[in-house]
Write a protein that holds these residues in place. Structure first.
Motif, PDB file in Angstrom:
ATOM      1  N   GLU A 168       9.080   8.172  21.612  1.00 50.29           N
ATOM      2  CA  GLU A 168       9.267   6.722  21.661  1.00 50.29           C
ATOM      3  C   GLU A 168       9.366   6.135  20.263  1.00 50.29           C
ATOM      4  OE1 GLU A 168       7.146   2.777  23.704  1.00 50.29           O
ATOM      5  OE2 GLU A 168       6.263   4.784  23.916  1.00 50.29           O
ATOM      6  N   GLY A 169      10.358   5.292  20.090  1.00 55.70           N
ATOM      7  CA  GLY A 169      10.585   4.668  18.790  1.00 55.70           C
ATOM      8  C   GLY A 169      11.316   5.570  17.820  1.00 55.70           C
ATOM      9  N   GLY A 170      11.913   6.653  18.309  1.00 50.65           N
ATOM     10  CA  GLY A 170      12.672   7.557  17.447  1.00 50.65           C
ATOM     11  C   GLY A 170      11.816   8.568  16.712  1.00 50.65           C
ATOM     12  N   SER A 171      10.587   8.778  17.162  1.00 48.95           N
ATOM     13  CA  SER A 171       9.699   9.728  16.497  1.00 48.95           C
ATOM     14  C   SER A 171      10.205  11.156  16.672  1.00 48.95           C
ATOM     15  CB  SER A 171       8.283   9.604  17.065  1.00 48.95           C
ATOM     16  OG  SER A 171       7.456  10.625  16.541  1.00 48.95           O
ATOM     17  N   ILE A 172      10.097  11.935  15.599  1.00 57.36           N
ATOM     18  CA  ILE A 172      10.530  13.330  15.635  1.00 57.36           C
ATOM     19  C   ILE A 172       9.446  14.239  16.231  1.00 57.36           C
ATOM     20  CG2 ILE A 172       9.624  14.022  13.386  1.00 57.36           C
ATOM     21  CD1 ILE A 172      12.253  15.522  12.918  1.00 57.36           C
ATOM     22  N   VAL A 173       8.287  13.674  16.493  1.00 59.11           N
ATOM     23  CA  VAL A 173       7.182  14.456  17.047  1.00 59.11           C
ATOM     24  C   VAL A 173       7.549  15.044  18.414  1.00 59.11           C
ATOM     25  CG1 VAL A 173       4.801  14.363  17.891  1.00 59.11           C
ATOM     26  CG2 VAL A 173       5.446  13.150  15.794  1.00 59.11           C
ATOM     27  N   GLY A 174       8.277  14.274  19.222  1.00 56.47           N
ATOM     28  CA  GLY A 174       8.639  14.692  20.566  1.00 56.47           C
ATOM     29  C   GLY A 174       9.420  16.011  20.600  1.00 56.47           C
ATOM     30  N   PRO A 175      10.575  16.072  19.926  1.00 54.98           N
ATOM     31  CA  PRO A 175      11.357  17.322  19.950  1.00 54.98           C
ATOM     32  C   PRO A 175      10.634  18.492  19.294  1.00 54.98           C
ATOM     33  CG  PRO A 175      12.349  15.699  18.459  1.00 54.98           C
ATOM     34  CD  PRO A 175      11.324  14.987  19.280  1.00 54.98           C
ATOM     35  N   ILE A 176       9.872  18.211  18.218  1.00 57.01           N
ATOM     36  CA  ILE A 176       9.106  19.303  17.587  1.00 57.01           C
ATOM     37  C   ILE A 176       8.065  19.842  18.563  1.00 57.01           C
ATOM     38  CG2 ILE A 176       7.452  19.850  15.782  1.00 57.01           C
ATOM     39  CD1 ILE A 176       8.919  17.914  13.951  1.00 57.01           C
ATOM     40  N   PHE A 177       7.387  18.930  19.255  1.00 54.22           N
ATOM     41  CA  PHE A 177       6.384  19.339  20.244  1.00 54.22           C
ATOM     42  C   PHE A 177       7.018  20.192  21.342  1.00 54.22           C
ATOM     43  CE2 PHE A 177       4.372  18.556  24.370  1.00 54.22           C
ATOM     44  CZ  PHE A 177       3.062  18.938  24.108  1.00 54.22           C
ATOM     45  N   ALA A 178       8.196  19.777  21.820  1.00 55.68           N
ATOM     46  CA  ALA A 178       8.867  20.502  22.907  1.00 55.68           C
ATOM     47  C   ALA A 178       9.220  21.918  22.475  1.00 55.68           C
ATOM     48  CB  ALA A 178      10.119  19.750  23.343  1.00 55.68           C
ATOM     49  N   VAL A 179       9.791  22.057  21.283  1.00 52.11           N
ATOM     50  CA  VAL A 179      10.211  23.378  20.808  1.00 52.11           C
ATOM     51  C   VAL A 179       9.013  24.287  20.575  1.00 52.11           C
ATOM     52  CG1 VAL A 179      11.300  24.607  18.895  1.00 52.11           C
ATOM     53  CG2 VAL A 179      12.362  22.532  19.802  1.00 52.11           C
ATOM     54  N   VAL A 180       7.992  23.751  19.901  1.00 51.54           N
ATOM     55  CA  VAL A 180       6.824  24.567  19.568  1.00 51.54           C
ATOM     56  C   VAL A 180       6.101  25.034  20.835  1.00 51.54           C
ATOM     57  CG1 VAL A 180       4.543  24.530  18.497  1.00 51.54           C
ATOM     58  CG2 VAL A 180       6.495  23.548  17.301  1.00 51.54           C
ATOM     59  N   VAL A 181       5.855  24.114  21.765  1.00 50.27           N
ATOM     60  CA  VAL A 181       5.135  24.471  22.992  1.00 50.27           C
ATOM     61  C   VAL A 181       5.965  25.436  23.842  1.00 50.27           C
ATOM     62  CG1 VAL A 181       4.190  23.592  25.157  1.00 50.27           C
ATOM     63  CG2 VAL A 181       3.788  22.350  23.022  1.00 50.27           C
ATOM     64  N   TYR A 182       7.248  25.173  23.935  1.00 47.10           N
ATOM     65  CA  TYR A 182       8.118  26.047  24.746  1.00 47.10           C
ATOM     66  C   TYR A 182       8.085  27.478  24.207  1.00 47.10           C
ATOM     67  CZ  TYR A 182      12.224  27.788  27.212  1.00 47.10           C
ATOM     68  OH  TYR A 182      13.080  28.522  28.009  1.00 47.10           O
ATOM     69  N   VAL A 183       8.276  27.614  22.894  1.00 45.84           N
ATOM     70  CA  VAL A 183       8.292  28.947  22.289  1.00 45.84           C
ATOM     71  C   VAL A 183       6.930  29.620  22.421  1.00 45.84           C
ATOM     72  CG1 VAL A 183       8.516  30.201  20.107  1.00 45.84           C
ATOM     73  CG2 VAL A 183      10.161  28.418  20.689  1.00 45.84           C
ATOM     74  N   ALA A 184       5.866  28.864  22.180  1.00 48.48           N
ATOM     75  CA  ALA A 184       4.517  29.440  22.223  1.00 48.48           C
ATOM     76  C   ALA A 184       4.154  29.923  23.626  1.00 48.48           C
ATOM     77  CB  ALA A 184       3.493  28.409  21.739  1.00 48.48           C
TER      78      ALA A 184
END
Length: 279
Positions: A140-156
């Motif tokens: 929300e608000g264009g934060s880059i946290v969202g996509p980083i969280f998705a990639v890291v959790v998915y891979v882990a």
């Protein structure tokens, strides 16, 4: 340590398991075609392990690879246990020489379908939508946290699940082979596994093979739809069954390659469409 002990120790050799696992993850989608799908990844994994299984026998290494150059497909995360079981049984085969190739192939076929169904349901229908919904909220608000969280959790999560199942599969493959080879269990279990494999293949064929005729005949003024009034009345799915038997015959008896058969199917489909023989 003699060769027999060395092979027996591979199931608990974390360095060996990690090395083969990472090779598998890197190669899992290599040469992904309709002919073999993930069969090439199974073959490449066996090539990576062949020098550990048959260190001084190039002929056996080549034979090991050739045995697995067949169609194979399942869900990557949950299906990692199938790669592990296949490797575990190949270790036992190299150690004792008593595990038949038919048993290994039957187990691969029997497990691939159910694990693919389980994996697709849990992973694609449950885990991924939940993960993406959380990531969207964090973006929300264009934060880059969202996509980083998705990639890291998915891979882990994918790594943790697939590695654990692969490592467990290696151990289960060896133990399972020992159990199947004890007493008359092999004679009772192997036919059941083969039957399950045939049922799985048959179910896949019945749900994915579409072949019908569009011919309508005028018989003494009565219009007869060959598909609905004749073939479906005799046996539902009769034409796909006949087509499948013909394809099997071309592979088994005439030794035609998959590419030639698919080209022939294309020609038949074009001719059938323009002549209305096929729907």
């Amino acid at each position: 340590m003699d060769n027999n002990e060395r092979l027996a120790s591979l199931k608990n050799d974390k360095s060996f398991i990690r090395r083969i696992y990472w090779h598998l993850m890197y190669e899992i989608a290599v040469c992904f075609t309709m002919e073999r799908m993930m069969g090439c990844s199974m073959t490449l994994m066996m090539i990576d392990a062949s020098k550990d299984l048959y260190p001084d026998d190039p002929a056996k290494q080549q034979e090991l690879a050739q045995h697995h150059m067949v169609f194979f497909n399942t869900q990557q995360t949950f299906g990692a246990v199938v790669w592990g079981i296949a490797l575990g049984m190949e270790i036992e085969r190299a150690r004792t020489g008593e595990v038949p190739d038919e048993m290994i192939q039957s187990i691969k076929t029997a497990l691939a379908g159910p694990l693919a169904g389980l994996g697709d349901t849990v992973w694609q229908t449950l885990f991924v939508p939940i993960l993406l919904s959380i990531s969207i909220g964090l973006s929300e608000g264009g934060s880059i946290v969202g996509p980083i969280f998705a990639v890291v959790v998915y891979v882990a999560v994918n790594w943790a699940c697939s590695y654990y199942l692969f490592a467990a599969g290696v151990k289960m493959g060896v133990d399972g082979a020992n159990a199947l080879l004890s007493g008359d269990l092999k004679e009772r279990v192997l036919p059941a596994i083969e039957t399950m494999g045939i049922i799985v293949v048959g179910a896949v064929l019945a749900n994915n093979c579409y072949l019908e005729t569009a011919l309508v005949l005028n018989v003494n003024g009565v219009m007869v739809d060959l598909q609905a009034d004749v073939f479906d009345a005799i046996y539902g799915g009769l034409i796909p069954l006949i087509g499948s038997v013909i394809v099997f015959w071309l592979i088994k008896a005439k030794h035609l390659s998959a590419n030639k058969i698919m080209l022939g199917m294309l020609v038949v489909a074009i001719i059938g469409y323009f002549t209305t023989i096929l729907a």
